[in-house]
Design an enzyme around this catalytic site. Structure first.
Site, short mmCIF file in Angstrom:
data_model
loop_
_atom_site.label_atom_id
_atom_site.label_comp_id
_atom_site.label_asym_id
_atom_site.label_seq_id
_atom_site.Cartn_x
_atom_site.Cartn_y
_atom_site.Cartn_z
N TRP A 322 0.82 -1.20 0.00
CA TRP A 322 0.00 0.00 0.00
C TRP A 322 0.86 1.26 0.00
CZ3 TRP A 322 -0.29 3.91 3.71
CH2 TRP A 322 -1.31 4.85 3.51
N HIS A 323 2.01 1.21 0.68
CA HIS A 323 2.86 2.39 0.76
C HIS A 323 3.51 2.73 -0.57
CE1 HIS A 323 2.58 2.00 5.16
NE2 HIS A 323 2.95 3.25 5.19
N GLY A 324 3.71 1.78 -1.43
CA GLY A 324 4.36 2.09 -2.69
C GLY A 324 4.38 0.91 -3.64
N PHE A 457 2.01 8.29 -1.62
CA PHE A 457 1.35 7.03 -1.34
C PHE A 457 -0.16 7.14 -1.50
CE2 PHE A 457 5.08 6.94 1.76
CZ PHE A 457 5.93 6.44 0.79
#
Length: 457
Positions: A322-324, A457
């Site tokens: 989810w962060h990247g 993000f």
């Protein structure tokens, strides 16, 4: 429109507060529609092309919720959640999937290179939380205006905090400036805004100058010295904290100016004495989302140790993704999943360690795994790791003063939220924060402003 920009601080925010106060006084029924319009103006300032995406996302999910409440067709909510996640995947992960496919022999896929709409990860998760709770019978239906404001409220639309419907919807019904503590709330909001901006401008951004060149050199295949590696990794450890917690403090402060209390997102995370404790303190609203909407549905700790360990690992790996859109982010999440699993095993075995040892082990783990989060590739991460462990020239010029100050501020004393609520109102305090705001404006005008890290993000 950055929170740390003149156009926001000196134009948009004063205009928004003025219009909001006029609506509250003379036409209270206009207050929520006005906040929705202001939120769309704020969002569209970045790139007006994505305003229709945000609007369609809100309208589509609201219509699904209404249809479900009318007919209780069980397939509607899962279909809507899949559609939300598919839209997120198309915009955020299409290039990533193309890179993965290209690893297969004989497969070459062109990368679309789509522009990532700001805030799509955050407003997608807001939709998912509401729809999931609606299907479970925990959430009621809302009118379009209130639902739109829940999703698009401008202090939190771009980078959170992740706000549950139950934490904010009831606040929309209030007359915020009619409360007996209205003036105090405004004062606390201004203080939080100043403190968050100070964390970003005086600590986060200067640390970026020590961090970025080193990771850029590692990405370019250059040799990184031991001193440079430790400077960059320790610098990033505190840069990301002050950058993101500073944004959150500003978001909480701005929301207070409009009479809305948002949930806190940080609680001195670098004082954590275990990895579980760290995730109770770091990006707290995301941690709760991962726990309640991924970890528990996967089985949590209710179906035996193997299921618990697997759910922890899968949840944190997905949290990393989810962060990247990169395998380094997945590896960062997987490392934390494995670390949390090791903590479960140690507690099951009855192992205990002194708090200072728990803190040192946790801090070392978090610092080392930040390399995977910040590096643009595994090759760059490996170059930094080699230098950290002495397999590189020693180098010199370690910038320890700024890092030491950042470490003391991050680890000693209360959170910004706790601090501003402990300070008694006084003319001296008001003068001090007014002076701080002027100094911050001068600093913003003098230096280049960095985007907030979590905007990507």
């Amino acid at each position: 429109m950055l929170f740390n920009s003149f156009v926001f601080l000196l134009a948009f925010l004063p205009a928004a507060l003025t219009l909001h106060a006029l609506a509250e006084r003379f036409r209270p029924d206009w207050r929520l529609p006005l906040l929705v319009v202001l939120s769309f103006v704020f969002y569209g300032w970045w790139d007006v092309r994505f305003v229709p995406l945000l609007g369609a996302s809100i309208l589509g999910n609201w219509l699904v919720a209404r249809a479900y409440l009318r007919g209780h067709q069980s397939w509607l909510i899962p279909a809507a959640i899949v559609a939300n996640l598919a839209a997120l995947a198309l915009f955020k992960y299409l290039d990533f999937f193309a890179d993965l496919a290209s690893l297969l022999p004989g497969v070459v896929l062109a990368k679309p290179g789509w522009v990532l709409p700001l805030g799509i990860s955050f407003f997608t998760f807001h939709h998912v939380m509401y729809l999931t709770d609606l299907r479970a019978g925990r959430a009621p239906g809302y009118g379009l205006t209130r639902y739109a404001l829940y999703i698009a409220f401008f202090p939190q639309v771009l980078a959170g905090p992740l706000v549950r419907w139950s934490e904010i919807m009831h606040q929309f019904e209030e007359r915020p400036y009619a409360r007996p503590d209205a003036a105090e709330r405004v004062g606390r909001g201004i203080m939080l805004l100043c403190v968050g901006l100070a964390k970003k401008v005086f600590l986060g951004d200067p640390l970026a100058a020590y961090v970025n060149p080193v990771f850029q050199a590692a990405a370019a295949g250059k040799v990184v010295s031991v001193a440079e590696a430790w400077q960059a990794v320790l610098g990033f450890t505190f840069q990301i904290y002050f950058d993101f917690s500073g944004y959150t403090d500003m978001a909480l402060g701005i929301a207070l100016l409009f009479g809305i209390v948002l949930p806190q997102n940080f609680d001195v995370p670098y004082r954590a004495t275990s990895l579980t404790d760290f995730w109770r303190r770091w990006h707290m609203t995301l941690s709760r989302f991962l726990r309640d909407y991924l970890y528990i549905p996967m089985g949590g700790n209710r179906h035996g140790l193997p299921v618990q360990l697997g759910a922890l690992f899968a949840t944190m790996s997905l949290g990393g993704l989810w962060h990247g859109a990169g395998l380094t982010f997945v590896a960062w999440g997987a490392a934390h999943g494995a670390g949390l699993g090791a903590g479960v095993l140690s507690r099951r075995a009855g192992l205990r360690m002194p708090r200072i040892a728990g803190w040192a082990l946790t801090a070392g783990f978090v610092v080392l795994t930040w390399v995977l989060f910040r590096a643009t590739s595994f090759e760059a991460a490996l170059a930094v790791y080699k230098a950290l462990f002495g397999f590189a020239p020693m180098g010199s010029g370690f910038k320890w003063r700024t890092i030491l100050i950042a470490a003391l501020v991050a680890m000693v004393g209360p959170t910004a939220w706790a601090a501003v609520h402990r300070l008694p109102p006084s003319r001296t305090l008001a003068f001090g924060f007014a002076l701080l705001f002027v100094v911050l404006l001068l600093k913003i005008g003098d230096d280049a402003n960095y985007d907030f890290i979590y905007f990507q993000f």
